[in-house]
Write a protein that holds these residues in place. Structure first.
Motif, PDB file in Angstrom:
ATOM      1  N   ILE A 191       0.840  -1.203   0.000  1.00 46.36           N
ATOM      2  CA  ILE A 191       0.000   0.000   0.000  1.00 46.36           C
ATOM      3  C   ILE A 191       0.877   1.256   0.000  1.00 46.36           C
ATOM      4  O   ILE A 191       0.589   2.228  -0.709  1.00 46.36           O
ATOM      5  N   LEU A 192       1.962   1.243   0.769  1.00 49.12           N
ATOM      6  CA  LEU A 192       2.895   2.367   0.785  1.00 49.12           C
ATOM      7  C   LEU A 192       3.491   2.594  -0.608  1.00 49.12           C
ATOM      8  O   LEU A 192       3.543   3.738  -1.098  1.00 49.12           O
ATOM      9  N   PHE A 193       3.919   1.519  -1.256  1.00 50.78           N
ATOM     10  CA  PHE A 193       4.494   1.650  -2.589  1.00 50.78           C
ATOM     11  C   PHE A 193       3.451   2.131  -3.598  1.00 50.78           C
ATOM     12  O   PHE A 193       3.766   2.940  -4.479  1.00 50.78           O
ATOM     13  N   ILE A 194       2.227   1.646  -3.490  1.00 48.58           N
ATOM     14  CA  ILE A 194       1.164   2.102  -4.384  1.00 48.58           C
ATOM     15  C   ILE A 194       0.943   3.603  -4.204  1.00 48.58           C
ATOM     16  O   ILE A 194       0.778   4.342  -5.185  1.00 48.58           O
ATOM     17  N   ALA A 195       0.978   4.071  -2.963  1.00 46.59           N
ATOM     18  CA  ALA A 195       0.830   5.505  -2.705  1.00 46.59           C
ATOM     19  C   ALA A 195       2.000   6.286  -3.305  1.00 46.59           C
ATOM     20  O   ALA A 195       1.795   7.350  -3.921  1.00 46.59           O
ATOM     21  N   LEU A 196       3.226   5.774  -3.147  1.00 44.84           N
ATOM     22  CA  LEU A 196       4.397   6.440  -3.735  1.00 44.84           C
ATOM     23  C   LEU A 196       4.294   6.508  -5.258  1.00 44.84           C
ATOM     24  O   LEU A 196       4.564   7.555  -5.861  1.00 44.84           O
ATOM     25  N   TYR A 197       3.905   5.399  -5.859  1.00 45.00           N
ATOM     26  CA  TYR A 197       3.739   5.390  -7.312  1.00 45.00           C
ATOM     27  C   TYR A 197       2.658   6.377  -7.747  1.00 45.00           C
ATOM     28  O   TYR A 197       2.785   7.025  -8.779  1.00 45.00           O
ATOM     29  N   SER A 198       1.602   6.496  -6.967  1.00 47.91           N
ATOM     30  CA  SER A 198       0.522   7.436  -7.300  1.00 47.91           C
ATOM     31  C   SER A 198       1.018   8.876  -7.274  1.00 47.91           C
ATOM     32  O   SER A 198       0.696   9.672  -8.160  1.00 47.91           O
ATOM     33  N   VAL A 199       1.796   9.224  -6.265  1.00 49.88           N
ATOM     34  CA  VAL A 199       2.364  10.573  -6.175  1.00 49.88           C
ATOM     35  C   VAL A 199       3.314  10.829  -7.346  1.00 49.88           C
ATOM     36  O   VAL A 199       3.265  11.890  -7.985  1.00 49.88           O
ATOM     37  N   LEU A 200       4.152   9.848  -7.646  1.00 48.03           N
ATOM     38  CA  LEU A 200       5.090  10.011  -8.757  1.00 48.03           C
ATOM     39  C   LEU A 200       4.352  10.113 -10.093  1.00 48.03           C
ATOM     40  O   LEU A 200       4.773  10.872 -10.981  1.00 48.03           O
ATOM     41  N   PHE A 201       3.255   9.382 -10.226  1.00 49.83           N
ATOM     42  CA  PHE A 201       2.469   9.499 -11.452  1.00 49.83           C
ATOM     43  C   PHE A 201       1.860  10.897 -11.569  1.00 49.83           C
ATOM     44  O   PHE A 201       1.855  11.496 -12.644  1.00 49.83           O
ATOM     45  N   ALA A 202       1.361  11.411 -10.457  1.00 47.91           N
ATOM     46  CA  ALA A 202       0.809  12.779 -10.470  1.00 47.91           C
ATOM     47  C   ALA A 202       1.904  13.778 -10.856  1.00 47.91           C
ATOM     48  O   ALA A 202       1.645  14.726 -11.617  1.00 47.91           O
ATOM     49  N   LEU A 203       3.114  13.574 -10.367  1.00 48.32           N
ATOM     50  CA  LEU A 203       4.215  14.468 -10.725  1.00 48.32           C
ATOM     51  C   LEU A 203       4.577  14.358 -12.206  1.00 48.32           C
ATOM     52  O   LEU A 203       4.911  15.364 -12.842  1.00 48.32           O
ATOM     53  N   THR A 204       4.491  13.144 -12.776  1.00 49.58           N
ATOM     54  CA  THR A 204       4.769  13.022 -14.215  1.00 49.58           C
ATOM     55  C   THR A 204       3.702  13.747 -15.026  1.00 49.58           C
ATOM     56  O   THR A 204       4.015  14.355 -16.049  1.00 49.58           O
ATOM     57  N   MET A 205       2.456  13.685 -14.581  1.00 49.56           N
ATOM     58  CA  MET A 205       1.400  14.434 -15.280  1.00 49.56           C
ATOM     59  C   MET A 205       1.632  15.935 -15.158  1.00 49.56           C
ATOM     60  O   MET A 205       1.450  16.681 -16.122  1.00 49.56           O
ATOM     61  N   LEU A 206       2.062  16.373 -13.971  1.00 44.48           N
ATOM     62  CA  LEU A 206       2.381  17.795 -13.789  1.00 44.48           C
ATOM     63  C   LEU A 206       3.518  18.225 -14.701  1.00 44.48           C
ATOM     64  O   LEU A 206       3.478  19.325 -15.269  1.00 44.48           O
ATOM     65  N   SER A 207       4.519  17.358 -14.836  1.00 45.63           N
ATOM     66  CA  SER A 207       5.665  17.713 -15.680  1.00 45.63           C
ATOM     67  C   SER A 207       5.271  17.846 -17.143  1.00 45.63           C
ATOM     68  O   SER A 207       5.888  18.609 -17.881  1.00 45.63           O
ATOM     69  N   GLU A 208       4.246  17.114 -17.563  1.00 45.41           N
ATOM     70  CA  GLU A 208       3.765  17.241 -18.939  1.00 45.41           C
ATOM     71  C   GLU A 208       2.947  18.518 -19.113  1.00 45.41           C
ATOM     72  O   GLU A 208       3.019  19.172 -20.143  1.00 45.41           O
ATOM     73  N   GLY A 209       2.160  18.857 -18.101  1.00 42.64           N
ATOM     74  CA  GLY A 209       1.301  20.036 -18.189  1.00 42.64           C
ATOM     75  C   GLY A 209       2.028  21.344 -17.975  1.00 42.64           C
ATOM     76  O   GLY A 209       1.690  22.358 -18.571  1.00 42.64           O
ATOM     77  N   VAL A 210       3.031  21.314 -17.095  1.00 50.59           N
ATOM     78  CA  VAL A 210       3.795  22.520 -16.787  1.00 50.59           C
ATOM     79  C   VAL A 210       5.281  22.174 -16.946  1.00 50.59           C
ATOM     80  O   VAL A 210       5.955  21.841 -15.970  1.00 50.59           O
ATOM     81  N   PRO A 211       5.786  22.217 -18.170  1.00 48.27           N
ATOM     82  CA  PRO A 211       7.198  21.869 -18.398  1.00 48.27           C
ATOM     83  C   PRO A 211       8.139  22.728 -17.541  1.00 48.27           C
ATOM     84  O   PRO A 211       7.942  23.920 -17.396  1.00 48.27           O
ATOM     85  N   GLY A 212       9.132  22.060 -16.962  1.00 49.27           N
ATOM     86  CA  GLY A 212      10.108  22.764 -16.139  1.00 49.27           C
ATOM     87  C   GLY A 212       9.723  22.853 -14.676  1.00 49.27           C
ATOM     88  O   GLY A 212      10.555  23.191 -13.836  1.00 49.27           O
ATOM     89  N   PHE A 213       8.474  22.551 -14.339  1.00 50.43           N
ATOM     90  CA  PHE A 213       8.024  22.618 -12.951  1.00 50.43           C
ATOM     91  C   PHE A 213       8.591  21.466 -12.121  1.00 50.43           C
ATOM     92  O   PHE A 213       8.940  21.638 -10.968  1.00 50.43           O
ATOM     93  N   VAL A 214       8.691  20.306 -12.744  1.00 50.60           N
ATOM     94  CA  VAL A 214       9.213  19.101 -12.099  1.00 50.60           C
ATOM     95  C   VAL A 214      10.371  18.598 -12.941  1.00 50.60           C
ATOM     96  O   VAL A 214      10.304  18.603 -14.170  1.00 50.60           O
ATOM     97  N   ASP A 215      11.427  18.149 -12.285  1.00 50.68           N
ATOM     98  CA  ASP A 215      12.581  17.586 -12.998  1.00 50.68           C
ATOM     99  C   ASP A 215      12.243  16.151 -13.403  1.00 50.68           C
ATOM    100  O   ASP A 215      12.300  15.229 -12.587  1.00 50.68           O
ATOM    101  N   SER A 216      11.886  15.962 -14.649  1.00 54.16           N
ATOM    102  CA  SER A 216      11.461  14.653 -15.149  1.00 54.16           C
ATOM    103  C   SER A 216      12.553  13.603 -15.032  1.00 54.16           C
ATOM    104  O   SER A 216      12.254  12.421 -14.807  1.00 54.16           O
ATOM    105  N   ALA A 217      13.797  14.003 -15.188  1.00 55.87           N
ATOM    106  CA  ALA A 217      14.903  13.044 -15.089  1.00 55.87           C
ATOM    107  C   ALA A 217      14.998  12.468 -13.679  1.00 55.87           C
ATOM    108  O   ALA A 217      15.234  11.263 -13.507  1.00 55.87           O
ATOM    109  N   VAL A 218      14.795  13.291 -12.672  1.00 59.93           N
ATOM    110  CA  VAL A 218      14.835  12.820 -11.279  1.00 59.93           C
ATOM    111  C   VAL A 218      13.666  11.871 -11.019  1.00 59.93           C
ATOM    112  O   VAL A 218      13.831  10.823 -10.380  1.00 59.93           O
TER     113      VAL A 218
END
Length: 137
Positions: free
Chosen positions: A77-104
């Motif tokens: 469950i902890l890992f699923i939550a982590l993956y969910s947050v990281l997925f949200a960050l990948t969506m943010l990086s697509e919507g707002v380029p430069g806001f999140v470091d995609s490489a990290v």
């Protein structure tokens, strides 16, 4: 290798690797620069498949392993939550380029996917051993 581990390898791991393998195949046959060879979302899908599979398999065990089951379910469950947050960050990086470091994000997700694979392997190894010992008794 036991039958249960072979089934885990084929039905869980190989199915979970389909998005990654598909991307590598598409990358290999398209013009350079068309798509990236690695995408965080593919590794997120792989990790989610592994942990959902863990939860499903653990639920079918008897009550003799309550503490271990609780720890493994909590870990998944902890890992699923982590993956969910990281997925949200990948969506943010697509919507707002430069806001999140995609490489990290990509590095984090790949490392988490490897850890998820090791955890999933250990879960299925333990389940196989539990079922072997129950069959002997």
């Amino acid at each position: 290798m036991e039958n249960r581990k072979v089934k885990w390898l084929i039905y869980t791991v190989l199915v979970g690797l389909i998005p990654i393998a598909s991307r590598v195949l598409v990358w290999g046959v398209t013009q350079p620069g068309t798509i990236s060879i690695l995408a965080a979302s593919d590794f997120i899908a792989f990790g989610l498949i592994l942990h959902i599979s863990n939860i499903n398999e653990i639920e079918h065990l008897g009550d003799g392993e309550k503490t271990w089951k609780t720890i493994q379910n909590g870990t998944s469950i902890l890992f699923i939550a982590l993956y969910s947050v990281l997925f949200a960050l990948t969506m943010l990086s697509e919507g707002v380029p430069g806001f999140v470091d995609s490489a990290v994000i990509k590095i984090c997700v790949v490392v988490l996917a490897v850890v998820s694979f090791l955890i999933s392997f250990s879960v299925f190894h333990r389940i196989s051993n539990i079922q072997k010992s129950e069959a002997i008794q």
